[in-house]
Design an enzyme around this catalytic site. Sequence first.
Site, PDB file in Angstrom:
ATOM      1  N   GLY A 118      -5.222  14.851   1.037  1.00 17.03           N
ATOM      2  CA  GLY A 118      -6.665  15.066   1.167  1.00 17.03           C
ATOM      3  C   GLY A 118      -7.538  14.247   0.228  1.00 17.03           C
ATOM      4  CG  HIS A 123      -4.969   2.989  11.066  1.00 20.60           C
ATOM      5  ND1 HIS A 123      -3.875   3.784  11.298  1.00 20.60           N
ATOM      6  CD2 HIS A 123      -4.505   1.705  11.058  1.00 20.60           C
ATOM      7  CE1 HIS A 123      -2.797   3.028  11.436  1.00 20.60           C
ATOM      8  NE2 HIS A 123      -3.159   1.760  11.296  1.00 20.60           N
TER       9      HIS A 123
HETATM   10  C1  GRF Z   1      -4.721   7.607   4.240  1.00 20.20           C
HETATM   11  O1  GRF Z   1      -4.108   6.411   3.859  1.00 20.20           O
HETATM   12  C2  GRF Z   1      -5.358   7.491   5.595  1.00 20.20           C
HETATM   13  O2  GRF Z   1      -5.870   6.213   5.858  1.00 20.20           O
HETATM   14  C3  GRF Z   1      -4.213   7.767   6.529  1.00 20.20           C
HETATM   15  O3  GRF Z   1      -3.465   8.762   5.884  1.00 20.20           O
HETATM   16  C4  GRF Z   1      -3.682   8.704   4.473  1.00 20.20           C
HETATM   17  C5  GRF Z   1      -4.191  10.058   4.071  1.00 20.20           C
HETATM   18  O4  GRF Z   1      -4.357  10.177   2.681  1.00 20.20           O
HETATM   19  N1  GRF Z   1      -4.701   8.128   7.834  1.00 20.20           N
HETATM   20  P1  GRF Z   1      -5.206  11.384   2.093  1.00 20.20           P
HETATM   21  O5  GRF Z   1      -4.575  12.666   2.638  1.00 20.20           O
HETATM   22  O6  GRF Z   1      -6.614  11.221   2.553  1.00 20.20           O
HETATM   23  O7  GRF Z   1      -5.061  11.293   0.613  1.00 20.20           O
END
Ligand code: GRF
Length: 196
Positions: free
Chosen positions: A15, A112
């Site tokens: 998160g 992404h």
């Molecule tokens: C991030 O790298 C996002 O781009 C991808 O999953 C990861 C999530 O990280 N979709 P977080 O949970 O926001 O720290």
Amino acid sequence: MTAKVKVGVLISGRGSNLQALLDACADPAFPAGIALVISNVAGAQGLERATQAGVPTLVINHKDFPSRAAFDARMDEALRAAGIELVCLAGFMRLLSDGFVEGWHGRMINIHPSLLPSFKGMHTHAQALAAGVKLHGCTVHYVTPALDDGPIIAQAAVPVLEGDTEESLAARVLEVEHQLYPAALKLVAEGKAPGA
Ligand code: GRF
């Protein structure tokens, strides 16, 4: 001042992008506010971040449902009951059914960790290193039924450096993700993003 756009965020884990959105939304001048965080994983770190920020959370465990469509229908119901207008996916690790995606057409965005259309799917940093690209980054896009494929709203690039590992590159990208996602959400909430 016009009312803030009511945002629902779907997460599965750490998160850190949710945190960046919560921080941005804490500014009274920011055009969006997070009204609900849903995680499909109980105990996800992001749930604690939401609670700290005073945002209601819900765990909807996909394993409790007989099908993807039934799981998605429960999320849809919860989002609509909370009056959500815009959905942000932030490290949400489940594929969504076409029906759910179509129900939020133009009102659901994702971050992404690659410069789309390069490196869709998982392990994007390893994919970038294997391809030998010199620029990598992240993309915020509208969600459409095809994975990591919807219209691009915003992108940020970082260099790939000599000696980078998957971890060092991921950390460099994550830093710009935390800038890009709030900026893209602001554009969408203000109706200034390119159309879905
Ligand atoms: C991030 O790298 C996002 O781009 C991808 O999953 C990861 C999530 O990280 N979709 P977080 O949970 O926001 O720290």
